[in-house]
Design an enzyme around this catalytic site. Structure first.
Site, PDB file in Angstrom:
ATOM      1  N   THR A 177       0.819  -1.219   0.000  1.00  0.00           N
ATOM      2  CA  THR A 177       0.000   0.000   0.000  1.00  0.00           C
ATOM      3  C   THR A 177       0.847   1.261   0.000  1.00  0.00           C
ATOM      4  OG1 THR A 177      -1.784  -1.178   1.093  1.00  0.00           O
ATOM      5  CG2 THR A 177      -1.817   1.205   1.321  1.00  0.00           C
ATOM      6  N   SER A 232       1.810  -7.410  -0.841  1.00  0.00           N
ATOM      7  CA  SER A 232       2.611  -8.336  -0.030  1.00  0.00           C
ATOM      8  C   SER A 232       2.014  -9.737   0.031  1.00  0.00           C
ATOM      9  CB  SER A 232       2.860  -7.772   1.364  1.00  0.00           C
ATOM     10  OG  SER A 232       1.740  -7.894   2.195  1.00  0.00           O
ATOM     11  N   THR A 278       1.792  -4.469   4.265  1.00  0.00           N
ATOM     12  CA  THR A 278       1.711  -4.801   5.688  1.00  0.00           C
ATOM     13  C   THR A 278       1.177  -6.207   5.965  1.00  0.00           C
ATOM     14  OG1 THR A 278      -0.458  -3.768   5.819  1.00  0.00           O
ATOM     15  CG2 THR A 278       1.439  -2.400   6.397  1.00  0.00           C
TER      16      THR A 278
HETATM   17  N1  ASN Z   1      -1.460  -2.047   3.978  1.00  0.00           N
HETATM   18  C1  ASN Z   1      -0.972  -2.905   3.095  1.00  0.00           C
HETATM   19  O1  ASN Z   1       0.145  -2.767   2.644  1.00  0.00           O
HETATM   20  C2  ASN Z   1      -1.859  -4.069   2.719  1.00  0.00           C
HETATM   21  C3  ASN Z   1      -1.658  -4.583   1.319  1.00  0.00           C
HETATM   22  N2  ASN Z   1      -2.709  -5.489   0.980  1.00  0.00           N
HETATM   23  C4  ASN Z   1      -0.338  -5.321   1.182  1.00  0.00           C
HETATM   24  O2  ASN Z   1       0.058  -6.021   2.089  1.00  0.00           O
HETATM   25  O3  ASN Z   1       0.287  -5.236   0.168  1.00  0.00           O
END
Ligand code: ASN
Length: 322
Positions: A14, A55, A86
């Protein structure tokens, strides 16, 4: 003023995404952090986009690639900052922490709101991560996660909330440090961890979660599939239903390692109860308790242990000491 040389490795997530006109968050070709100005006069950045992935698309092979990239720096940087989605951030952090023995800080950060959303936290977290990586007191602390003005140890950090910017926490150990406007404060130094190199990451190790009424069917299927190991997020301090305990015995009779962690959000797993399915009997049967890390991290730890061909006793010692 000594200039600190920091290697930045962007991997996606993100922090590098943006919101479209419908409010949906998507990956772009240009990382918004590349055009952004960070206020860090005493640092010289070398920036590489090693991946541009959400991710959930990152697995142990990508983690290994990151680890190899950091090894290649051969101490030519004072610190490394990794930006990452995350959702699996804590797994990448744990993998690097368990397989890299370096003096310089490795700091991982991400964001909960993408680059053009109101209250976007990406640039702020990025700058915070750079500040920690450039700080003289950050050396010899292994891999750290920096988000929302907090510093967490890779070993204990976990994502605790689906959307809140204060999502990362360390329920067992507590926050390792804080960033204020002018200072970086560390509260404690973790006990040393055992670091192993890793070469193969293709082991098949599923993670199962216990639930009331769990039978042995899934465990029997895994025994038939001849997996390399099974992680079970057991109840409480590490207990299972009678049927699941029988499934564990079947796996162990085929020399498939069975690792017990707790499905509870906080606390340490250890054998306490002596009845069928209780932790004492699971351990007597040969299951290994990994006490204070969660299921996905225990999976990586078993992978590292198997990749190093540890014998049963050494594997037990390595897994138990977390
Ligand atoms: N806040 C984030 O980065 C979540 C996102 N779906 C990821 O892990 O790529």
């Amino acid at each position: 003023m000594t200039i600190k040389k920091i290697l930045v490795l962007h991997t996606g997530g993100t922090i590098s995404m943006h919101e479209d006109e419908d409010g949906d968050v998507e990956t772009g070709t240009e990382n918004p952090l590349n055009g952004a100005t960070v206020q860090l006069p005493d640092a010289e950045l070398t920036v590489e986009s090693i991946f541009n992935l959400p991710s959930e698309h990152i697995g142990p092979r990508h983690m290994l690639q990151l680890q190899q990239r950091i090894l290649k720096t051969k101490n030519s940087f004072d610190g490394v900052v990794i930006t990452h989605g995350t959702d699996t951030l804590e797994e990448t952090a744990f993998f690097l922490d368990s397989t890299l023995s370096v003096d310089f800080p490795i700091v991982i950060t991400g964001a909960m709101r993408s680059s053009n959303e109101l209250g976007s936290d990406g640039l702020y977290n990025y700058q915070s991560a750079l500040r920690v990586a450039a700080d003289k007191n950050s050396r010899h602390r292994g891999v750290m996660v920096v988000m929302n003005d907090e510093i967490h140890a890779a070993r204990f950090v976990t994502k605790t909330h689906t959307t809140n910017v204060a999502t990362f926490g360390s329920p067992i150990s507590g926050t390792m440090g804080l960033l204020t406007k002018r200072r970086i404060i560390f509260f404690y130094q973790l006990a040393p961890r055992q670091v192993f190199p890793i070469t193969s990451v293709d082991q098949n190790i599923p993670v199962l979660e216990a639930y009331a009424g769990m039978d042995g069917q899934l465990l029997e299927l895994l025994a038939a599939a001849n997996v390399d190991g099974v992680i079970i997020k057991a109840f409480g301090a590490g207990n299972l239903s009678k049927e699941a305990a029988n499934g564990v015995s079947l796996l162990l009779s085929q020399h498939i390692p069975v690792i017990i962690v707790s499905r509870s959000f906080n606390g340490v797993a250890e054998p306490v109860y002596d009845y069928l399915g209780g932790g004492v009997q699971l351990e007597k049967a040969g299951a290994i308790f990994v006490t204070s890390i969660n299921g996905p991290k225990a999976r990586l730890k078993l992978m590292i242990g198997l990749s190093n061909h540890l014998n049963h006793v050494d594997l037990q010692t390595y897994l138990r000491n977390s």
